[in-house]
Scaffold this motif. Sequence first.
Motif, PDB file in Angstrom:
ATOM      1  N   GLY A   1       0.681   5.417  54.241  1.00 26.58           N
ATOM      2  CA  GLY A   1       1.781   6.255  53.801  1.00 26.58           C
ATOM      3  C   GLY A   1       2.231   5.930  52.391  1.00 26.58           C
ATOM      4  O   GLY A   1       1.538   5.265  51.626  1.00 26.58           O
ATOM      5  N   ALA A   2       3.420   6.423  52.056  1.00 29.74           N
ATOM      6  CA  ALA A   2       3.958   6.250  50.709  1.00 29.74           C
ATOM      7  C   ALA A   2       5.357   5.666  50.794  1.00 29.74           C
ATOM      8  O   ALA A   2       6.115   5.943  51.712  1.00 29.74           O
ATOM      9  CB  ALA A   2       3.998   7.595  49.977  1.00 29.74           C
ATOM     10  N   GLY A   3       5.704   4.843  49.809  1.00 29.53           N
ATOM     11  CA  GLY A   3       7.034   4.268  49.769  1.00 29.53           C
ATOM     12  C   GLY A   3       7.166   3.300  48.618  1.00 29.53           C
ATOM     13  O   GLY A   3       6.180   2.957  47.952  1.00 29.53           O
ATOM     14  N   THR A   4       8.372   2.859  48.374  1.00 31.24           N
ATOM     15  CA  THR A   4       8.584   1.878  47.315  1.00 31.24           C
ATOM     16  C   THR A   4       8.027   0.513  47.703  1.00 31.24           C
ATOM     17  O   THR A   4       7.733  -0.316  46.846  1.00 31.24           O
ATOM     18  CB  THR A   4      10.077   1.735  46.988  1.00 31.24           C
ATOM     19  N   SER A   5       7.906   0.287  49.000  1.00 36.22           N
ATOM     20  CA  SER A   5       7.308  -0.946  49.513  1.00 36.22           C
ATOM     21  C   SER A   5       6.594  -0.598  50.806  1.00 36.22           C
ATOM     22  O   SER A   5       7.189  -0.026  51.718  1.00 36.22           O
ATOM     23  CB  SER A   5       8.384  -2.005  49.757  1.00 36.22           C
ATOM     24  N   ILE A   6       5.302  -0.903  50.897  1.00 38.27           N
ATOM     25  CA  ILE A   6       4.535  -0.577  52.091  1.00 38.27           C
ATOM     26  C   ILE A   6       3.831  -1.838  52.593  1.00 38.27           C
ATOM     27  O   ILE A   6       3.810  -2.870  51.921  1.00 38.27           O
ATOM     28  CB  ILE A   6       3.491   0.534  51.826  1.00 38.27           C
ATOM     29  N   SER A   7       3.239  -1.737  53.780  1.00 33.44           N
ATOM     30  CA  SER A   7       2.432  -2.829  54.323  1.00 33.44           C
ATOM     31  C   SER A   7       1.006  -2.660  53.798  1.00 33.44           C
ATOM     32  O   SER A   7       0.252  -1.813  54.277  1.00 33.44           O
ATOM     33  CB  SER A   7       2.454  -2.781  55.855  1.00 33.44           C
ATOM     34  N   TRP A   8       0.660  -3.451  52.786  1.00 31.84           N
ATOM     35  CA  TRP A   8      -0.651  -3.323  52.163  1.00 31.84           C
ATOM     36  C   TRP A   8      -1.727  -3.923  53.065  1.00 31.84           C
ATOM     37  O   TRP A   8      -1.516  -4.986  53.666  1.00 31.84           O
ATOM     38  CB  TRP A   8      -0.662  -4.028  50.809  1.00 31.84           C
ATOM     39  N   PRO A   9      -2.891  -3.284  53.148  1.00 30.32           N
ATOM     40  CA  PRO A   9      -3.974  -3.826  53.980  1.00 30.32           C
ATOM     41  C   PRO A   9      -4.517  -5.162  53.482  1.00 30.32           C
ATOM     42  O   PRO A   9      -5.125  -5.930  54.238  1.00 30.32           O
ATOM     43  CB  PRO A   9      -5.059  -2.739  53.893  1.00 30.32           C
ATOM     44  N   GLY A  10      -4.324  -5.460  52.225  1.00 24.10           N
ATOM     45  CA  GLY A  10      -4.833  -6.707  51.654  1.00 24.10           C
ATOM     46  C   GLY A  10      -4.584  -6.706  50.159  1.00 24.10           C
ATOM     47  O   GLY A  10      -3.789  -5.932  49.639  1.00 24.10           O
ATOM     48  N   GLY A  11      -5.275  -7.586  49.458  1.00 23.57           N
ATOM     49  CA  GLY A  11      -5.143  -7.637  48.015  1.00 23.57           C
ATOM     50  C   GLY A  11      -4.108  -8.643  47.560  1.00 23.57           C
ATOM     51  O   GLY A  11      -3.523  -9.393  48.357  1.00 23.57           O
ATOM     52  N   LEU A  12      -3.865  -8.659  46.252  1.00 25.27           N
ATOM     53  CA  LEU A  12      -2.964  -9.601  45.620  1.00 25.27           C
ATOM     54  C   LEU A  12      -1.654  -8.906  45.255  1.00 25.27           C
ATOM     55  O   LEU A  12      -1.666  -7.777  44.755  1.00 25.27           O
ATOM     56  CB  LEU A  12      -3.593 -10.174  44.350  1.00 25.27           C
ATOM     57  N   GLY A  13      -0.532  -9.557  45.469  1.00 22.54           N
ATOM     58  CA  GLY A  13       0.763  -9.002  45.111  1.00 22.54           C
ATOM     59  C   GLY A  13       1.312  -9.641  43.855  1.00 22.54           C
ATOM     60  O   GLY A  13       1.099 -10.835  43.602  1.00 22.54           O
ATOM     61  N   ALA A  14       2.002  -8.855  43.038  1.00 21.60           N
ATOM     62  CA  ALA A  14       2.629  -9.364  41.817  1.00 21.60           C
ATOM     63  C   ALA A  14       3.919  -8.597  41.584  1.00 21.60           C
ATOM     64  O   ALA A  14       4.040  -7.428  41.958  1.00 21.60           O
ATOM     65  CB  ALA A  14       1.696  -9.212  40.624  1.00 21.60           C
TER      66      ALA A  14
ATOM     67  N   SER B   1       9.275  -0.972  44.507  1.00 17.12           N
ATOM     68  CA  SER B   1       8.923  -0.410  43.207  1.00 17.12           C
ATOM     69  C   SER B   1       8.762   1.095  43.256  1.00 17.12           C
ATOM     70  O   SER B   1       8.037   1.630  44.101  1.00 17.12           O
ATOM     71  CB  SER B   1       7.610  -1.061  42.739  1.00 17.12           C
ATOM     72  N   GLY B   2       9.409   1.770  42.305  1.00 14.88           N
ATOM     73  CA  GLY B   2       9.188   3.203  42.155  1.00 14.88           C
ATOM     74  C   GLY B   2       7.777   3.503  41.703  1.00 14.88           C
ATOM     75  O   GLY B   2       7.211   4.553  42.044  1.00 14.88           O
ATOM     76  N   THR B   3       7.181   2.601  40.927  1.00 16.70           N
ATOM     77  CA  THR B   3       5.788   2.775  40.519  1.00 16.70           C
ATOM     78  C   THR B   3       4.892   2.795  41.746  1.00 16.70           C
ATOM     79  O   THR B   3       3.952   3.595  41.838  1.00 16.70           O
ATOM     80  CB  THR B   3       5.365   1.644  39.557  1.00 16.70           C
ATOM     81  N   THR B   4       5.178   1.920  42.711  1.00 13.24           N
ATOM     82  CA  THR B   4       4.426   1.922  43.973  1.00 13.24           C
ATOM     83  C   THR B   4       4.655   3.215  44.734  1.00 13.24           C
ATOM     84  O   THR B   4       3.715   3.779  45.312  1.00 13.24           O
ATOM     85  CB  THR B   4       4.830   0.716  44.836  1.00 13.24           C
ATOM     86  N   PHE B   5       5.890   3.711  44.736  1.00 10.61           N
ATOM     87  CA  PHE B   5       6.167   4.983  45.408  1.00 10.61           C
ATOM     88  C   PHE B   5       5.312   6.099  44.821  1.00 10.61           C
ATOM     89  O   PHE B   5       4.705   6.887  45.558  1.00 10.61           O
ATOM     90  CB  PHE B   5       7.647   5.340  45.265  1.00 10.61           C
TER      91      PHE B   5
END
Length: 340
Positions: free
Chosen positions: A187-200, A165-169
């Motif tokens: 870091g920053a990117g269109t897709s990163i390794s998130w430490p936790g949380g919910l994905g949608a 996602s560009g929004t994630t970037f």
Amino acid sequence: MRLSIRSGVCLAAVTCLLAAHPAISRAESVTGAGSSFAAPIYGAWSAAAQSATGVTVNYQSVGSSAGQNQILAGTVDFGASDAPMDVQKLESGHLFQFPTVMGGIVPVVNIPGMKADAITLDGAVLAGIYAGDITAWNDAKIAALNPGVTLPDTAIAPVHRADGSGTTFVFTSYLAGSSDSWKQNQGAGTSISWPGGLGARGNDGVASTVRNTEGAIGYVEFAYASRNHLTTVRLKNKAGTNVAAGLASFSSAAEAADWKNASHFAVDLLNTPGKSAWPIVSATYVLVPLPARNAARDAAVQKFFAWDFTNGDSTAEKLDYVPLPKAVKDSIMAAWKSGK
């Protein structure tokens, strides 16, 4: 390449020239794919422009990464991405990149009893929340930004994009600029390794997950927050002002941007100076082949965006986007037409 903004190119004249082009004298259908951030405006522009231009636009909201991949693969006539494409990819893929509108990325929350813009956050706190270091809404770091506000002892449920996602970037670039720890570890990117949380998936998915999860926080394009009646927050900006998200604060950020030195029109709109500037603003970009792979389709795509740039500002504003400055639009069309 580095393009400077050139004025004096009349968009109306460009539109008339394209209208007379024999390759698009008949109705033409073109396809685009990518950014969900941009989906509302491309849908609205398509509906408004079709009768005037004879161009039908079929746009698929599949995320910025998919948009970049599809235009590189040649399966669409234009790709759409909120993250500017890497310069090497642009050049090796023979692509021309330009922004179409700007908009704000906004944190949205689900805190029972909390009204819109009733609490303030900043970049460091947002980074701490998404890193898993700040886990409750009454954490001392949040309380310090909100004197006099009653904060509940509710667990925070961070929601992030699960797709490229560009929004994630844009959002993670803001976090990286606000927190050295985030920059070094996530870091920053269109897709990163998130430490936790919910994905949608998509802005709609994040909006829906936040709406249905008590204690949640997510990030979406402002139009999605407005359309879904989500609870937004204020952000402390670079000037130290607690600002609310909206067209005025997005426009303030855009006015302070360095357009003249934006390589491939990839302007930096994050944390721009200004007392009233919203700190997470982004342009959304279109990618087209240059030179054209199909002359008729390229002419139709040009005609569509020329019409949008001339006639689409009021529609963009109604959907909470910020139109590009006229000089930027002039420069885009001149560069595209000249093939440079």
